[in-house]
Enzyme design. Structure first.
Site, PDB file in Angstrom:
ATOM      1  N   VAL A  32       0.862  -1.179   0.000  1.00  0.00           N
ATOM      2  CA  VAL A  32       0.000   0.000   0.000  1.00  0.00           C
ATOM      3  C   VAL A  32       0.897   1.227   0.000  1.00  0.00           C
ATOM      4  O   VAL A  32       2.047   1.177   0.455  1.00  0.00           O
ATOM      5  CB  VAL A  32      -0.937   0.023   1.233  1.00  0.00           C
ATOM      6  CG1 VAL A  32      -1.945  -1.109   1.147  1.00  0.00           C
ATOM      7  CG2 VAL A  32      -0.141  -0.051   2.528  1.00  0.00           C
ATOM      8  N   SER A  33       0.368   2.343  -0.511  1.00  0.00           N
ATOM      9  CA  SER A  33       1.193   3.542  -0.660  1.00  0.00           C
ATOM     10  C   SER A  33       1.234   4.408   0.592  1.00  0.00           C
ATOM     11  O   SER A  33       2.240   5.057   0.871  1.00  0.00           O
ATOM     12  CB  SER A  33       0.690   4.381  -1.841  1.00  0.00           C
ATOM     13  OG  SER A  33       0.762   3.641  -3.038  1.00  0.00           O
ATOM     14  N   THR A  34       0.144   4.439   1.332  1.00  0.00           N
ATOM     15  CA  THR A  34       0.074   5.309   2.508  1.00  0.00           C
ATOM     16  C   THR A  34      -0.380   4.529   3.740  1.00  0.00           C
ATOM     17  O   THR A  34      -0.928   3.433   3.633  1.00  0.00           O
ATOM     18  CB  THR A  34      -0.911   6.471   2.269  1.00  0.00           C
ATOM     19  OG1 THR A  34      -2.214   5.933   2.007  1.00  0.00           O
ATOM     20  CG2 THR A  34      -0.475   7.314   1.075  1.00  0.00           C
TER      21      THR A  34
END
Length: 216
Positions: free
Chosen positions: A36-38
């Site tokens: 996931v990016s964040t």
């Protein structure tokens, strides 16, 4: 890369190998990667999809941007840990690679190790003939994309030249020349204008000169 992450992943993978080791050959591993990016995003959907297809998979999660592989230590360590016959599983292609060229580079590394790649969403398995064919097609598209980018760049340069706006590559800093001009009392703005560079570049050279004189 955090050495503790290195050791943890390596020990975890090798322990799983020992648990399912076959008596006649070294056991094969299915290692999955969920990203996931964040921090406010959740990898549970990816994990569930992977677990549904590969209940025995060893899943590693990572929170990191896809703009560069340098910021994804778990992915790098997983790739290093893979051995011949192992498989790397991801839910979607964009969870693994930032673009086609990045994907092909990862696949090439896996092939060198004799490992395969499985992308669940697109039903790609590089250990099969269809999967290899798909990757070859991706390679063609990647080359096509590179050629298009180069053609657009050349067209943009030609247009800028015809309009008298093309300046070529940025001027290379001549630190000795800047040093001499500073010694002559010229201002940052005057030096920048004369040499065709930014005032920040002049300021940076001045700081380097001052730091060097302090050390000396």
């Amino acid at each position: 890369m955090d050495k503790r992450v290195d050791i943890w992943i390596y020990v975890h993978v090798e322990w799983q190998r020992l648990r399912i080791k076959c008596p006649h050959r070294e056991s094969l591993m299915i290692i999955a990667y969920a990203r996931v990016s964040t921090t406010d995003q959740d990898a549970s959907m990816q994990v569930a999809a992977i677990r549904k297809e590969y209940p025995e998979a060893l899943i590693h999660e990572e929170q990191a941007s896809a703009t560069s592989r340098d910021g994804r230590p778990r992915l790098e360590m997983i790739i290093q840990t893979l051995r011949e016959g192992d498989s790397l599983v991801v839910w979607k292609l964009d969870r693994l690679a930032r673009n086609v060229l990045d994907l092909l580079q990862i696949v090439e590394e896996l092939e060198t190790k004799g490992a395969g790649l499985v992308i669940l969403d697109q039903k790609i398995d590089t250990s099969t003939a269809a999967g290899k064919c798909f990757l070859q097609m991706l390679g063609v598209f990647a080359e096509f994309e590179t050629n298009l980018r180069r053609e657009r760049q050349m067209a943009g340069i030609a247009k800028a030249k015809s309009e008298g706006k093309y300046r070529g590559r940025p001027a290379t800093l001549n630190k000795d020349k800047i040093s001499g001009m500073l010694a002559d009392g010229m201002s940052h703005a005057a030096i920048a204008k004369k040499l065709g560079i930014s005032t920040k570049s002049v300021q940076r050279v001045r700081r380097e000169i001052e730091e060097k004189s302090t050390v000396d």
